[in-house]
Scaffold this motif. Structure first.
Motif, PDB file in Angstrom:
ATOM      1  N   GLY A  96      -6.135   2.978   1.093  1.00 49.33           N
ATOM      2  CA  GLY A  96      -5.714   2.642   2.445  1.00 49.33           C
ATOM      3  C   GLY A  96      -6.476   1.473   3.026  1.00 49.33           C
ATOM      4  O   GLY A  96      -7.614   1.229   2.663  1.00 49.33           O
ATOM      5  N   ARG A 135       0.489  10.380  -3.443  1.00 46.96           N
ATOM      6  CA  ARG A 135       0.540   8.969  -3.045  1.00 46.96           C
ATOM      7  C   ARG A 135       1.760   8.330  -3.677  1.00 46.96           C
ATOM      8  O   ARG A 135       2.076   8.611  -4.834  1.00 46.96           O
ATOM      9  CB  ARG A 135      -0.656   8.192  -3.585  1.00 46.96           C
ATOM     10  N   LEU A 151      -1.104   7.758   5.502  1.00 46.73           N
ATOM     11  CA  LEU A 151      -0.795   6.353   5.207  1.00 46.73           C
ATOM     12  C   LEU A 151       0.713   6.195   5.083  1.00 46.73           C
ATOM     13  O   LEU A 151       1.400   7.108   4.652  1.00 46.73           O
ATOM     14  CB  LEU A 151      -1.431   5.897   3.891  1.00 46.73           C
ATOM     15  N   SER A 154      -2.043  -0.421   6.849  1.00 43.18           N
ATOM     16  CA  SER A 154      -1.185   0.754   6.932  1.00 43.18           C
ATOM     17  C   SER A 154      -0.960   1.161   8.395  1.00 43.18           C
ATOM     18  O   SER A 154       0.164   1.437   8.803  1.00 43.18           O
ATOM     19  CB  SER A 154      -1.835   1.897   6.152  1.00 43.18           C
ATOM     20  N   TYR A 161       0.819   8.242   1.846  1.00 46.59           N
ATOM     21  CA  TYR A 161      -0.208   9.200   1.424  1.00 46.59           C
ATOM     22  C   TYR A 161       0.000  10.502   2.188  1.00 46.59           C
ATOM     23  O   TYR A 161       0.000  10.503   3.418  1.00 46.59           O
ATOM     24  CB  TYR A 161      -1.583   8.620   1.731  1.00 46.59           C
ATOM     25  N   GLY A 203       0.844  -1.198   0.000  1.00 45.77           N
ATOM     26  CA  GLY A 203       0.000   0.000   0.000  1.00 45.77           C
ATOM     27  C   GLY A 203       0.876   1.242   0.000  1.00 45.77           C
ATOM     28  O   GLY A 203       2.090   1.142   0.137  1.00 45.77           O
TER      29      GLY A 203
END
Ligand SMILES: [Zn+2]
Length: 375
Positions: free
Chosen positions: A327, A256, A293, A331, A185, A182
């Motif tokens: 997300g 991101r 994140l 995370s 962010y 992931g």
């Protein structure tokens, strides 16, 4: 071993307890009562409630002592979030005529995201208990406020958890599917402060904040930056009468990245570009960066992936490791030093009125969790 009817009935019961984000109390109490009555140690995570004071509950943690030959192995965490998105109150679930799906009445979501994960955990516990299966010590973690920024998983009191490996039951698809990566962010928001002046009489004494913003945007790398990194400006607000040199322009954007370095580099680029434009026109820049994140990408030798892949192999499941740009609770857990991946729960069309539970997948996914914790 799985009791199909019981598993589905628990799911139906759970979705009928309202638990829109920040209002998880009903589900928290349900779980606290359910597991307390079975004689387990049940904790409500006070720290999570302190850090997320707007929620009327904290994360719920249940400790299941290890049993049999596997009792001394390392603790495994099974995780699901208690909150749902809106419209999520007064859900009326029903099973479709063909017996394949559970759906809402169309006026609300169904809440399979993530009551399917919770129902899986309840069924796993029941199967282990009824069949006296040997398993490592387990910790069930039910989080608050996943849908509004993974708040509960970030705020979790790690002192309350012994486990360092977690399976988050909150994904789409059937057995074998896992989300193993992931993004980082960043929310970047702020304002350019120029200087107001009469646009007709004394424009030279003004500094146009919108002109500064335009300069910054035209020099900024946006959208797809590289394979791993994206950047988007969602908001630029400047609203003055046309005879005023606009003093303030506010903005909000996101970055991101699946790669720490690339994400940080882009963040620096964005801030530098804003600052340069502000300097050029003698304006001021004020900004905030909020990282909500944290990127993770588990390699194949990571214990959590290894365990999952080996289980897939034993049972001829088609392993698929996916990377996601959105997300999940992983995370937050990764941030707290817990290695986790997301496994499929059994829902589809999450966050939509057409959300449904795919009953076969839900049961198959439950079975894979039983294999994961008993082998
Ligand atoms: Zn979810």
């Amino acid at each position: 071993m799985i009791n199909k009817e019981r598993a589905i009935n628990k799911f139906l019961e759970l979705v009928q307890i309202d638990s829109v984000s920040y209002h998880e109390r009903g589900v928290a109490d349900y779980l606290i009562n359910y597991f307390s009555e079975l004689g387990y140690e049940v904790l409500e995570d006070k720290l999570s409630n302190e850090k997320v004071p707007l929620s009327n509950a904290g994360n719920v943690i249940v400790k299941i002592p290890g049993k049999g030959a596997l009792a001394n192995q390392e603790t495994l965490i099974l995780e699901a979030h208690m909150d749902t998105v809106e419209p999520g109150n007064g859900i009326k679930p029903s099973i479709t005529e063909d017996g394949k799906y559970v759906v809402s009445d169309g006026t609300t979501i169904l809440g399979a995201d993530d009551k399917a994960g919770i129902a899986q955990i309840l069924e796993v516990e029941a199967v282990l208990r009824e069949n006296d299966l040997s398993h490592p010590p387990l910790e069930f973690l039910f989080t608050i406020c996943e849908e509004v920024g993974i708040l509960g998983a970030f705020a979790v009191d790690t002192e309350l958890l012994a486990g360092k490996v977690a399976f988050v039951l909150d994904g789409k698809g059937g057995p074998g599917t896992a989300i193993i990566g992931g993004p980082d962010y960043y929310d970047v928001s702020g304002k350019i402060i120029g200087k107001a002046a009469h646009a007709g009489i004394a424009p030279d004494s003004g500094i146009s904040s919108i002109q500064v913003m335009a300069e910054a945007i035209s020099n900024m790398n946006l959208l797809k930056i590289d394979e791993n990194t994206t950047t988007n400006i969602g908001k630029v607000i400047c609203d003055y009468p046309t005879n005023v040199v606009p003093e303030i322009t506010t903005f909000a954007m996101e970055i991101r990245s699946l790669d720490h370095e690339s994400g940080k580099k882009q963040l620096n680029h964005v801030i530098e570009t804003l600052q340069k434009a502000a300097d050029k026109f003698d304006a001021k820049l004020e900004y905030d960066v909020d990282q909500s994140l944290y990127a993770y990408h588990h390699e194949d030798d990571n214990p959590v992936i290894k365990r999952f892949k080996e289980m897939c192999k034993r049972h001829n499941l088609n392993y698929q490791g996916l990377v996601m740009r959105g997300g999940t609770d992983v995370s937050g857990l990764t941030f707290n030093g817990i290695d986790a991946i997301v496994l499929a729960a059994g829902g589809a069309n999450g966050h939509e009125l057409q959300e449904r539970l795919i009953i076969d997948e839900f049961l198959e996914n439950t079975q894979q969790v039983i294999w994961l914790v008993t082998e």
